[in-house]
Scaffold this active site. Structure first.
Site, PDB file in Angstrom:
ATOM      1  CG  ASP A 204      -2.134   0.979   1.627  1.00 50.27           C
ATOM      2  OD1 ASP A 204      -1.528   1.810   0.489  1.00 50.27           O
ATOM      3  OD2 ASP A 204      -2.313   1.480   2.632  1.00 50.27           O
ATOM      4  CD  GLU A 230      -5.092  -0.456   0.245  1.00 50.68           C
ATOM      5  OE1 GLU A 230      -4.847  -1.931   0.319  1.00 50.68           O
ATOM      6  OE2 GLU A 230      -5.048   0.381   0.970  1.00 50.68           O
ATOM      7  CD  GLU A 256      -7.378   4.058   1.995  1.00 55.36           C
ATOM      8  OE1 GLU A 256      -6.701   2.984   2.302  1.00 55.36           O
ATOM      9  OE2 GLU A 256      -6.719   4.741   2.783  1.00 55.36           O
ATOM     10  CG  HIS A 305      -9.662   1.205   4.385  1.00 53.19           C
ATOM     11  ND1 HIS A 305     -10.405   1.992   5.198  1.00 53.19           N
ATOM     12  CD2 HIS A 305      -7.626   1.563   4.060  1.00 53.19           C
ATOM     13  CE1 HIS A 305      -8.811   2.886   6.139  1.00 53.19           C
ATOM     14  NE2 HIS A 305      -7.583   2.515   5.162  1.00 53.19           N
TER      15      HIS A 305
HETATM   16 MG   LIG Z   1      -4.727   1.569   2.721  1.00 55.44          MG
END
Ligand SMILES: [Mg+2]
Length: 391
Positions: A204, A230, A256, A305
């Protein structure tokens, strides 16, 4: 009670309940050890818990946004209404108050979740039964941790941490990247080597890169067998996402920070990402229900998320029960969600029944009425730094 009597009782219950107050608890607590990601460092955790009280004695809880500015200036949007009007309330809370302009998307996920919790309790059913069909009774979450800490060697610290999560039963881990292409490559390669090929690994970047840099780094990360990347780039760089999806062999994930309308228009309908990561804090269970069907129709995997308290985890588990498998395969496309394991003084402390992995690495979906957690008001009060009450 026979079924006709139950339906009659349920009908009178649902029509009679009225919302009497909304209490918004802003929680905050210092950490023992600071941690960082590509955007920031923090020594503090914060969260918002929303409590909806009704005239029948049922109290519902949600974790996330509540559109409190709008509720404070327009209390009639919520007070005196039935919690069974959750979807209408969700629509009425669209952000722009002017009637002439097209309203903005709702950001009231905590309030909306609390209304679903009330509905489930009033009917004596887990919220999953109200949201849709039941596809599973437990979910295998992935572990979110492995942030940047004040270690002398980041790669060494992350490898040690990764092994400890693996030992605790997690089969999929997510680590933060987005520091620099060189450092990212070094830490991802080190962690992959430490955990071995059989443990799932996702990364991420929290929107750290421009598309050109992300593409170049992504090409090098392709060899590390990643489950997804991500937010490699800014969430609003839609053309950039389309370019990366075409040129990288790593599945892309994101979404998210966005309300349901934006997710549907920009991410789901154009099939911008392989994996959508909506946040219940923002979209609530009303938004989640809408998105679930649209993701299924567009063949996009849902991996919610989750960055809050066990109240949010409970809501996500109820939602996950109803997510239809994307393919008929038994194990090839597992349903999962984010299970935050970073330090949080209040994540589990605010409920009686916090969530932990079972021996098989899954978490059972609560079957008790409502979202399935018992909130401890005294614990909420202990961490509450600001209380906003609408009554
Ligand atoms: Mg994230």
């Amino acid at each position: 009670m026979n079924s006709a009597q139950f339906q009659s009782a349920a009908a009178s219950t649902t029509s009679g309940i009225r919302i009497t107050s909304v209490r918004i608890h802003k929680l905050s607590a210092p950490l023992k050890e600071r941690f960082g990601w590509s955007l920031n460092w923090t020594s503090l955790r914060t969260a918002t818990l929303v409590e909806v009280r009704t005239d029948c004695g049922i109290t519902g809880w949600g974790d996330g946004e509540a559109s409190e500015d709008l509720l404070l200036s327009h209390p009639d949007l919520i007070l005196g209404r039935s919690p069974f009007e959750a979807e209408a309330i969700y629509e009425d809370l669209r952000a722009l108050p002017g009637k002439q302009e097209r309203p903005g998307p709702s950001r009231c996920g905590g309030l909306d979740t609390a209304l679903w919790d009330v509905m489930g309790q009033a009917l004596g059913l887990p919220v999953s039964r109200l949201l849709g069909s039941q596809y599973r009774s437990a979910v295998r979450p992935y572990c979110t941790a492995m942030y940047r800490k004040d270690w002398p060697d980041l790669a060494e610290g992350l490898c040690e941490e990764a092994l400890s999560w693996k030992k605790q039963g997690f089969r999929t881990l997510k680590m933060k990247i987005g520091y620099s292409p060189e450092l990212d490559l070094r830490i991802v390669r080190a962690v992959r080597e430490a955990i071995g090929p059989e443990t799932g690994l996702a990364v991420d970047a929290n929107c750290a890169y421009t598309v050109g840099t992300a593409q170049a780094l992504g090409r090098q990360l392709e060899d590390e067998n990643l489950l997804w990347w991500e937010e490699p780039i800014m969430a609003n760089d839609l053309a950039g996402y389309a370019r990366l999806r075409q040129h990288l062999r790593i599945p892309l994930a994101g979404g998210e920070t966005l309300p349901a309308d934006d997710l549907i228009r920009d991410y789901i309908q154009p099939r911008l990402v392989d994996i959508l990561q909506p946040e219940v804090e923002i979209i609530g269970l009303t938004g989640a229900r809408r998105i679930t069907q649209l993701c299924w129709l567009n063949h996009i995997q849902l991996v919610p998320h989750n960055w809050g308290t066990a109240v949010r985890t409970a809501a996500i588990l109820q939602w996950m029960a109803t997510v239809q498998p994307l393919t008929p395969a038994l194990d090839a496309c597992p349903t999962t969600f984010e299970f935050d394991q970073t330090e949080s003084p209040f994540r589990d402390a605010v409920v009686e029944n916090a969530f932990h992995l079972d021996a098989d690495g899954t978490i059972p979906i609560p079957q008790s009425p409502g979202i399935g957690v018992r909130v401890i008001p005294d614990a909420v009060a202990q961490f509450c730094k600001q209380l906003i009450e609408i009554k």
